[in-house]
Design a protein around this motif. Structure first.
Motif, PDB file in Angstrom:
ATOM      1  N   LEU A   1      45.316  -1.397 -58.635  1.00 52.12           N
ATOM      2  CA  LEU A   1      46.218  -0.676 -59.611  1.00 52.12           C
ATOM      3  C   LEU A   1      45.841  -1.079 -61.122  1.00 52.12           C
ATOM      4  CD1 LEU A   1      49.018   0.118 -60.573  1.00 52.12           C
ATOM      5  CD2 LEU A   1      49.990  -2.210 -60.234  1.00 52.12           C
ATOM      6  N   VAL A   2      45.616  -0.204 -62.054  1.00 61.06           N
ATOM      7  CA  VAL A   2      45.178  -0.216 -63.377  1.00 61.06           C
ATOM      8  C   VAL A   2      46.463   0.085 -64.292  1.00 61.06           C
ATOM      9  CG1 VAL A   2      43.441   0.449 -64.759  1.00 61.06           C
ATOM     10  CG2 VAL A   2      42.851  -0.082 -62.549  1.00 61.06           C
ATOM     11  N   THR A   3      46.488  -0.756 -65.108  1.00 63.33           N
ATOM     12  CA  THR A   3      47.840  -0.034 -66.163  1.00 63.33           C
ATOM     13  C   THR A   3      47.146  -0.266 -67.478  1.00 63.33           C
ATOM     14  OG1 THR A   3      48.794  -2.232 -66.743  1.00 63.33           O
ATOM     15  CG2 THR A   3      49.676  -1.000 -64.871  1.00 63.33           C
ATOM     16  N   ILE A   4      47.248   0.800 -68.184  1.00 56.99           N
ATOM     17  CA  ILE A   4      46.959   1.011 -69.559  1.00 56.99           C
ATOM     18  C   ILE A   4      47.587   0.014 -70.447  1.00 56.99           C
ATOM     19  CG2 ILE A   4      46.504   2.421 -71.650  1.00 56.99           C
ATOM     20  CD1 ILE A   4      46.600   4.641 -69.237  1.00 56.99           C
ATOM     21  N   GLY A   5      48.969  -0.247 -70.411  1.00 54.49           N
ATOM     22  CA  GLY A   5      49.808  -1.142 -70.906  1.00 54.49           C
ATOM     23  C   GLY A   5      49.922  -2.370 -70.508  1.00 54.49           C
TER      24      GLY A   5
ATOM     25  N   MET B   1      29.805   3.044 -67.609  1.00 53.81           N
ATOM     26  CA  MET B   1      30.905   2.744 -68.653  1.00 53.81           C
ATOM     27  C   MET B   1      31.751   1.672 -67.958  1.00 53.81           C
ATOM     28  SD  MET B   1      34.275   5.173 -69.911  1.00 53.81           S
ATOM     29  CE  MET B   1      35.497   4.361 -70.565  1.00 53.81           C
ATOM     30  N   ARG B   2      32.382   0.714 -69.048  1.00 56.70           N
ATOM     31  CA  ARG B   2      32.828  -0.508 -68.526  1.00 56.70           C
ATOM     32  C   ARG B   2      34.173  -0.493 -69.501  1.00 56.70           C
ATOM     33  NH1 ARG B   2      30.535  -4.919 -65.343  1.00 56.70           N
ATOM     34  NH2 ARG B   2      28.708  -4.087 -64.641  1.00 56.70           N
ATOM     35  N   VAL B   3      35.289  -0.678 -68.933  1.00 58.29           N
ATOM     36  CA  VAL B   3      36.579  -0.733 -69.594  1.00 58.29           C
ATOM     37  C   VAL B   3      36.995  -2.312 -69.232  1.00 58.29           C
ATOM     38  CG1 VAL B   3      39.052  -0.022 -69.764  1.00 58.29           C
ATOM     39  CG2 VAL B   3      36.999   1.482 -69.435  1.00 58.29           C
ATOM     40  N   SER B   4      37.235  -2.936 -70.561  1.00 57.75           N
ATOM     41  CA  SER B   4      37.836  -4.457 -70.362  1.00 57.75           C
ATOM     42  C   SER B   4      39.474  -4.467 -70.107  1.00 57.75           C
ATOM     43  CB  SER B   4      37.636  -5.308 -71.637  1.00 57.75           C
ATOM     44  OG  SER B   4      36.139  -5.316 -71.527  1.00 57.75           O
ATOM     45  N   GLY B   5      40.206  -5.389 -69.425  1.00 57.79           N
ATOM     46  CA  GLY B   5      41.491  -5.730 -69.274  1.00 57.79           C
ATOM     47  C   GLY B   5      41.755  -6.897 -68.995  1.00 57.79           C
ATOM     48  N   THR B   6      42.623  -7.229 -68.354  1.00 55.34           N
ATOM     49  CA  THR B   6      43.446  -8.418 -67.717  1.00 55.34           C
ATOM     50  C   THR B   6      43.339  -8.486 -66.410  1.00 55.34           C
ATOM     51  OG1 THR B   6      44.318  -9.141 -69.956  1.00 55.34           O
ATOM     52  CG2 THR B   6      44.838 -10.372 -68.062  1.00 55.34           C
ATOM     53  N   GLY B   7      42.455  -9.054 -65.627  1.00 50.09           N
ATOM     54  CA  GLY B   7      42.584  -9.146 -64.209  1.00 50.09           C
ATOM     55  C   GLY B   7      43.471 -10.039 -63.607  1.00 50.09           C
ATOM     56  N   ILE B   8      44.299  -9.503 -62.577  1.00 46.52           N
ATOM     57  CA  ILE B   8      45.198 -10.157 -61.924  1.00 46.52           C
ATOM     58  C   ILE B   8      44.662 -10.808 -60.592  1.00 46.52           C
ATOM     59  CG2 ILE B   8      47.649 -10.329 -61.103  1.00 46.52           C
ATOM     60  CD1 ILE B   8      47.427  -9.800 -64.056  1.00 46.52           C
ATOM     61  N   GLY B   9      44.284 -12.048 -60.549  1.00 43.28           N
ATOM     62  CA  GLY B   9      43.686 -12.956 -59.354  1.00 43.28           C
ATOM     63  C   GLY B   9      42.226 -12.433 -59.400  1.00 43.28           C
ATOM     64  N   THR B  10      41.550 -12.364 -58.304  1.00 40.44           N
ATOM     65  CA  THR B  10      40.231 -12.463 -58.056  1.00 40.44           C
ATOM     66  C   THR B  10      39.706 -11.154 -57.155  1.00 40.44           C
ATOM     67  OG1 THR B  10      40.067 -14.014 -56.133  1.00 40.44           O
ATOM     68  CG2 THR B  10      39.879 -14.716 -58.284  1.00 40.44           C
TER      69      THR B  10
ATOM     70  N   VAL C   1      45.238  -5.289 -65.849  1.00 42.06           N
ATOM     71  CA  VAL C   1      46.677  -4.736 -66.660  1.00 42.06           C
ATOM     72  C   VAL C   1      45.837  -4.605 -67.979  1.00 42.06           C
ATOM     73  CG1 VAL C   1      48.146  -5.311 -65.039  1.00 42.06           C
ATOM     74  CG2 VAL C   1      47.365  -7.041 -66.865  1.00 42.06           C
ATOM     75  N   ALA C   2      46.503  -4.036 -68.932  1.00 44.40           N
ATOM     76  CA  ALA C   2      46.478  -3.930 -70.586  1.00 44.40           C
ATOM     77  C   ALA C   2      44.878  -3.664 -70.486  1.00 44.40           C
ATOM     78  CB  ALA C   2      46.348  -5.247 -70.977  1.00 44.40           C
ATOM     79  N   ALA C   3      44.350  -2.606 -70.028  1.00 44.31           N
ATOM     80  CA  ALA C   3      43.200  -1.952 -69.992  1.00 44.31           C
ATOM     81  C   ALA C   3      43.389  -0.425 -70.834  1.00 44.31           C
ATOM     82  CB  ALA C   3      42.626  -1.737 -68.512  1.00 44.31           C
ATOM     83  N   GLU C   4      43.448  -0.726 -72.143  1.00 44.28           N
ATOM     84  CA  GLU C   4      43.558   0.394 -72.951  1.00 44.28           C
ATOM     85  C   GLU C   4      42.707   1.574 -72.689  1.00 44.28           C
ATOM     86  OE1 GLU C   4      44.144  -0.527 -76.819  1.00 44.28           O
ATOM     87  OE2 GLU C   4      45.476  -1.999 -76.587  1.00 44.28           O
ATOM     88  N   GLY C   5      41.369   1.183 -72.647  1.00 44.40           N
ATOM     89  CA  GLY C   5      40.395   2.195 -72.159  1.00 44.40           C
ATOM     90  C   GLY C   5      40.576   3.013 -71.058  1.00 44.40           C
TER      91      GLY C   5
ATOM     92  N   ASN D   1      36.501 -10.323 -63.019  1.00 39.65           N
ATOM     93  CA  ASN D   1      35.707 -10.499 -64.273  1.00 39.65           C
ATOM     94  C   ASN D   1      36.455  -9.506 -65.251  1.00 39.65           C
ATOM     95  OD1 ASN D   1      33.349 -11.741 -63.417  1.00 39.65           O
ATOM     96  ND2 ASN D   1      32.943 -10.208 -61.955  1.00 39.65           N
ATOM     97  N   ASP D   2      37.801  -9.197 -64.982  1.00 37.35           N
ATOM     98  CA  ASP D   2      38.461  -8.497 -65.979  1.00 37.35           C
ATOM     99  C   ASP D   2      37.831  -7.116 -66.478  1.00 37.35           C
ATOM    100  OD1 ASP D   2      40.306 -10.839 -66.173  1.00 37.35           O
ATOM    101  OD2 ASP D   2      38.703 -11.624 -67.592  1.00 37.35           O
TER     102      ASP D   2
END
Length: 560
Positions: free
Chosen positions: A173-177, A1-10, A197-201, A217-218
């Motif tokens: 750190l993973v945030t849903i919002g 399972m993969r969950v997309s979000g917005t990565g901070i850095g690399t 961040v912003a990883a709703e899944g 890779n977000d």
């Protein structure tokens, strides 16, 4: 399972999930049994204690965290909020219930305002929880301590918690919002925490689930295979090796110099920036001198602080931004006569606010010129939120009148980028603030998680504006720096150089990764990557095209 979000850095991390615990329950709405005076004392003690603790954490964390936690501490000292608490206690409420109700009412006001102010609701909730816990004498909700390294998953994270994370235990750190420029994201970047961040899944994740947090890779990878784990471990080891490499000036593979500078919020962060390899300062935010003040600091007070900074970067370039107040940073002595603004991000902020109170600007420029005369750093000074050529001419003339040798402007709104050739004729340099430029170009509040998908500086519309400024700089022989968070993205940094950026400024923690990325490409390849990004139809496509190009170069070099 993969969950997309917005990565901070690399960064990349692997570990078991631990969920952030639920907040305290709402205090019971029951009459006080000890009287209003005693309840008021309980509330006041708790408010003072929480403000002091937030400032203590800010002092320990330093950097951007100090500014964020100072702003949060001000919620605990807000006279209006304290007055509301007192009024509720006078009506018979207990201290804990009065605090809860007063802060809930204030939170509702912020949410109704929308935009950045709505995002501050998270900070208000956190202060409320801390004060209620202090009143009741219980532990405030916070980061769990399971006794082993873990990936922290939260709906969002309070600044006080992000700033003081134990990085020996919190792998990622993973945030849903949240969004890529939320307080959580800003502090994660400042502390070099692997984050998505912003990883709703991620709301479907449970304690002890094993995940790979792949910021580059977000994406989050749940229950990774052995092959996926091995690849992640190899990438992590490679990144660790890059970060341990000797400190060298920023440059491309062909030797083209690209100075790597630091974004700083106070002189206290200077030593850390130098240790991280910063070749100077590309953005010094002066707001820290003004935020706590009821009146503007004096010339002498400012000169002392600017002198400390310039002495720390003896012989190096230091770019100072004059006061950027308004929007998320209103100041009573600067905005007391402007009235309520429904959309302060489009209101009297930056150079507009300073022109309306010119003496504050004159004092700041005078203090900077005096500090410059006493030190050997190369001082450049720029105006924020410049939108017209006339504003650029006004600031440049005033700065030179008061002794500033190298004045410039920030390019943060599309009008300034589109008129970059005329802007740069009027002043000595430009620095592109990609955070604001992105939000104004895409009409997407940069601190609003619901439009996080639009807040990407990879968007070709944003890159086209940056290219306009780069071309103007080349044509006129004037420097064009990047001081927004885009410069901290190692791959995007190469694209920005291809678009004409002559220097890059970022959080100190990002310098090592950006330095290593620049060394992989020459100027022709950087220009080719810029062309690919400009030709794309969207941010994701631009990022994908450039990533594929870079992978091709890496594969070819590996074969060679």
């Amino acid at each position: 399972m993969r969950v997309s979000g917005t990565g901070i850095g690399t960064g990349i991390a692997i570990g078991p999930v631990v969920r952030m615990p639920d907040p305290l329950p709402d205090p019971a709405d029951v009459p006080s049994t000890i009287g209003a005076d005693a309840e008021r004392q309980r509330a006041q003690r708790a408010l003072r204690a929480v403000a002091a603790e937030l400032r203590r954490r800010g002092g320990l964390a330093g950097g951007a965290a100090s500014e964020v936690l100072e702003a949060q501490a001000m919620f605990a000292e807000d006279p209006m909020l304290e007055g509301d608490v007192d009024a509720r206690i006078a009506s018979g409420k207990t201290a804990d219930r009065a605090v809860h109700e007063a802060y809930a009412a204030y939170r509702a006001q912020l949410v109704a305002l929308g935009g950045y102010m709505a995002e501050r609701a998270v900070d208000v909730d956190d202060v409320s929880q801390r004060v209620v816990a202090e009143v009741l004498g219980v532990q405030a909700p916070g980061v769990p301590h399971p006794g082993h390294p873990f990936v922290l998953v939260a709906r969002d994270l309070a600044p006080a918690d992000t700033a003081t994370l134990d990085l020996d235990q919190v792998l990622a750190l993973v945030t849903i919002g949240g969004g890529p420029t939320s307080h959580t994201a800003i502090l994660a970047r400042d502390k070099a925490i692997v984050a998505v961040v912003a990883a709703e899944g991620a709301s479907a994740l449970s304690d002890d689930d094993e995940v790979i947090v792949d910021a580059e890779n977000d994406v989050l990878v749940l229950a990774p295979t052995a092959a996926e784990r091995a690849e992640a471990e190899a990438r992590r080891a490679e990144r660790d090796a890059r970060r341990a490499a000797p400190l060298t000036p920023g440059r491309l593979a062909d030797g083209t110099a690209v100075p790597l500078l630091a974004n700083l919020g106070s002189a206290d962060a200077a030593a850390g920036a130098v240790a991280a390899g910063a070749e100077g300062v590309g953005l010094f935010r002066t707001e820290f001198l003004f935020l706590e003040a009821t009146s503007a600091p004096t010339v002498a007070e400012q000169q002392l602080e600017y002198g400390r900074l310039l002495q720390a970067f003896d012989g190096k370039k230091v770019v100072v931004r004059v006061l950027d107040a308004g929007a998320d940073k209103p100041l009573a002595f600067l905005h007391d006569d402007t009235g309520h603004e429904d959309n302060p991000a489009l209101g009297l902020r930056g150079i507009r606010a300073l022109r309306a109170h010119e003496q504050i600007l004159r004092d700041q420029l005078t203090a900077l010129a005096a500090a410059d005369a006493e030190t050997n750093a190369e001082l450049w000074v720029m105006a924020p939120m410049v939108a017209t050529v006339e504003e650029a001419e006004y600031f440049t003339a005033l700065a030179r009148e008061l002794g500033i040798r190298t004045p410039g402007v920030m390019i943060e709104v599309p009008s300034a980028a589109l008129l970059a050739d005329r802007m740069l004729q009027a002043t000595d340099f430009a620095s592109i603030g990609t955070n604001d430029l992105t939000q104004y170009t895409l009409a997407a509040d940069r601190l609003l998680g619901s439009v996080a998908a639009l807040q990407s500086p990879w968007n070709p519309a944003v890159l086209r504006l940056i290219a306009e400024v780069g071309a103007a700089g080349r044509g006129l022989g004037k420097p064009v720096g990047i001081c927004g968070e885009a410069a901290a993205d190692p791959l995007l940094a190469v694209v920005l150089v291809g678009l004409g950026a002559t220097s890059l400024s970022m959080s100190s923690a990002a310098i090592a990764d950006v330095r290593a990325s620049l060394l992989r490409f020459d100027a022709a390849q950087a220009a080719a990557m810029a062309d690919l990004a400009l030709a794309a139809v969207g941010a994701a496509e631009a990022h994908s095209a450039v990533r594929a190009f870079a992978a091709g170069i890496a594969a070819r070099d590996g074969d060679g």
